[in-house]
Scaffold this active site. Structure first.
Site: not given
Length: 692
Positions: A447, A515
């Protein structure tokens, strides 16, 4: 015919794929000028192309045709691809052709400046239906680089021009935009140090008349995961083209004597068969030339983030693992908060060892449990970031991007580690290598949760190099990890889809698309994603209802059918799912595994309200409908890529369909009543002579 040829008499270079030709030549002053990008030409036809001269009505107008790499030399006033300053203050390049080499589809054309000891190599490589381009620079004197694009591209004169590209933001990535191209300069860019959620480094141009299955489309994509810039220019005289590469305005770099400067690849596709044809060429290119493991089926993933958030513990991860295995999951991924003092987003980043309170015996008991359940094990990591509240930052506050005397801006309570520093990059590689090797980690979710700010490196001679060197260090670490651990697979993530590009896909197996896991929102996100990137790299989760982000309520089957269009994953709180929901999920996971080769390895066609995949004799259609007004008619789906003379059996209903009728008038799906309806249709071609 070879993919790259040179006609010495006309000084013309021809590059050919199965569906297109790209032609450029040298004018009387040795300037490389663009001549053709479009339908296939023979060498004789390419050599006969005239060297066009732009009409000049006054001394304010530019001269000459479009260049392969524009500079600031002479009366050229378009967007330059290469802006450099020599020690004496001179700008621009006066081209002198030195020759070329051709090696298995890779053309290198060499030039030298007429005055300065400065050389430029133009690189071209034919790979399938894609033309890759980049440049290399060398100098015997120090040079200041203000802009150094990988390539400039030109399209034919058309009556109009339309620009397609992606815009968006966090949880709204890959939103497809198609707009008339205005006269002037249009800049697509990221200044964030990462590819970004807000724009993606690809574009397409057509004449305003192309559709999904018809019309000419010219498209390009940049293989770079940091800041980037593409400038599209439409002139008042009617010509259109663009130039693009890494970096953004305001940056300068130093090219030292003896150093070689090489740009990332900026690839191009010409499609005579519409946006769908362009997309399929990109999908083939990513599969055949970019991905490290292109033919490997992506596993069904379970990620525990939306179930527990930061409240990670060995006990709840084991409970979730048992339920995930029952649902047919093949890869269990533990997300954030397993390490250091990480109990929220304000502490612990940089301290990459198991949290002793949450994992008193380390990660081994959980990993053994996951492996014992027949699943692979993955971990979330964020190697490029650090919290000020961490042992790492307290020991090395100078390791982050910062400027002397300036505040260090906190975003998401974290700072960016400077991977342009070799010692920082080496530290990151060592702990990642140890983590994967000692714990038997099969998968990393890598990430990147904030943009660059205060992008300085006190004491460095060339401050702006860090914008490039940081990205290259990330590439190097991933490449080394994969070489040292051949079993390891990596998912690229940047707060969702903020790091999606051909550069990162060359060393990862899939990307976290967004997301936002709301299935209704995901339809648009996945539509834009598919313009360039294939289904096998598009991670798509089924999560809870109401959705954690949007609070939208949707049926479990609708959530699954949308997620089945890519690399399927589960991300909900399985501990709260009812036995009926868990049973339905297991059945749908089983259905996905049946169609997975078709979805992940097949040809993709976007339909009016769904998507079609074709692989061998199998056809899969996923159709969905969101909220619609009462009385809205359901139009048939016109399939593509099927044999018009063939017949196809519905593997679930047994119904027979003629190929020609599947394409027109089309297939009317049996959608359930109500909003958020969806269905999965599986067809199989009947063999020749079959009487079924």
């Amino acid at each position: 015919m070879p993919s790259v040829t040179f006609d010495a008499a006309s000084r013309t270079y021809l590059l050919r794929t199965s569906t297109t030709s790209y032609v450029f030549g040298l004018d009387a002053e040795d300037t490389p000028v663009h001549l053709h990008w479009g339908p296939v030409l023979t060498q004789e036809q390419a050599a006969s192309l005239p060297r066009p001269a732009a009409p000049r009505a006054s001394s304010f107008d530019g001269v000459g045709p479009a260049e392969e790499l524009g500079t600031e030399a002479g009366a050229r006033f378009g967007t330059p691809s290469l802006q450099i300053a020599f020690p004496d203050g001179a700008r621009g390049v006066d081209w002198r052709h030195l020759g070329h080499t051709i090696d298995e589809g890779h053309l290198t054309v060499r030039f030298r400046d007429a005055v300065q000891p400065f050389e430029v190599d133009l690189h071209y490589r034919v790979r399938g239906d894609v033309l890759e381009r980049w440049i290399g620079l060398r100098s015997e004197v120090p040079v200041t680089i203000l802009r150094c694009d990988s390539a400039a591209w030109s399209v034919p004169s058309l009556s109009g021009y339309r620009l397609s590209h992606a815009t968006g933001g966090w949880s709204a990535e890959h939103q497809l935009r198609r707009t008339d191209l205005t006269v002037g300069e249009t800049t697509l860019t990221s200044r964030r140090g990462v590819t970004s959620h807000h724009a993606n480094p690809w574009l397409a141009v057509d004449g305003g008349d192309a559709g999904e299955r018809h019309g000419e489309v010219w498209s390009c994509a940049l293989a770079w995961s940091g800041s980037w810039r593409v400038t599209v220019t439409r002139t008042p005289s009617g010509s259109t083209g663009w130039t693009g590469g890494f970096g953004h305005e305001g940056l300068t770099w130093r090219l030292e004597p003896g150093e070689e400067w090489v740009t990332p690849v900026f690839a191009g596709v010409y499609a005579p068969d519409g946006f769908g044809g362009a997309s399929r060429r990109w999908h083939d290119h990513v599969t055949q030339n970019v991905l490290p493991e292109p033919d490997e089926l992506r596993p069904v993933v379970y990620n525990a983030w939306e179930a527990v958030g930061f409240d990670v513990a060995e006990s709840n991860q084991k409970e979730l693992a048992v339920l995930a295995a029952r649902a047919g999951v093949e890869l269990f991924v533990m997300d954030d908060a397993w390490f250091g003092g990480r109990t929220g987003d304000s502490a612990g980043l940089g301290d990459w060892w198991p949290n002793p309170d949450r994992f008193p015996n380390g990660l081994a008991p959980l990993i053994d449990e996951v492996h014992g359940l027949g699943m692979r094990f993955g971990l979330w990591v964020e190697p490029e970031m650090v919290n000020p509240d961490s042992d790492l930052y307290r020991a090395h506050p100078d390791w982050v991007l910062h400027m002397p005397g300036r505040p260090r801006t906190l975003l998401r309570n974290q700072l960016v580690l400077n991977f342009a520093r070799p010692d920082v990059a080496d530290w990151a590689h060592k702990w990642l290598h140890r983590l994967v090797g000692e714990h038997g980690v099969d998968f990393l979710k890598w990430d990147f949760n904030r943009a660059f700010t205060e992008a300085g490196q006190p004491g460095a001679a060339d401050q702006d190099r860090l914008w490039i060197d940081h990205v290259r260090a990330v590439y190097s670490i991933m490449d080394r990890l994969r070489a040292d651990h051949p079993h390891l697979r990596i998912e690229a993530c940047a707060g969702g889809g903020g790091r999606t590009d051909l550069g990162i896909l060359a060393r990862t197996d899939q990307v976290w698309t967004s997301d936002n896991t709301d299935a209704h929102d995901r339809i648009a996100i996945q539509h834009g994603f598919s313009q360039i990137y294939p289904a096998r790299v598009m991670a798509a989760w089924v999560t809870d209802s109401p959705n954690p982000l949007t609070r939208r309520v949707t049926p479990l089957s609708f959530r699954f059918h949308v997620a089945m269009a890519g690399a399927l994953g589960l991300g909900g709180d399985l501990l709260k799912w009812t036995p009926a929901e868990l049973a339905e999920a297991a059945a749908l996971v089983g259905r996905y595994k049946e169609i997975r080769p078709v979805v992940q390895l097949g040809r993709q066609d976007r339909l009016e309200y769904g998507v079609q995949y074709t692989y061998g004799d199998q056809v899969v259609v996923l159709a969905w409908r969101g909220p619609v007004a009462h009385g809205t008619p359901l139009v048939p789906l016109r399939l593509a890529g099927v044999d018009p003379l063939g017949r196809y059996r519905d593997e679930d209903t047994g119904a027979l369909h003629h190929g020609a009728l599947l394409m027109a008038p089309g297939l009317l799906p049996d959608l359930p009543a109500g909003d958020y309806a969806s269905t999965l249709i599986r067809l199989r071609a009947l063999g020749p002579g079959s009487s079924d």
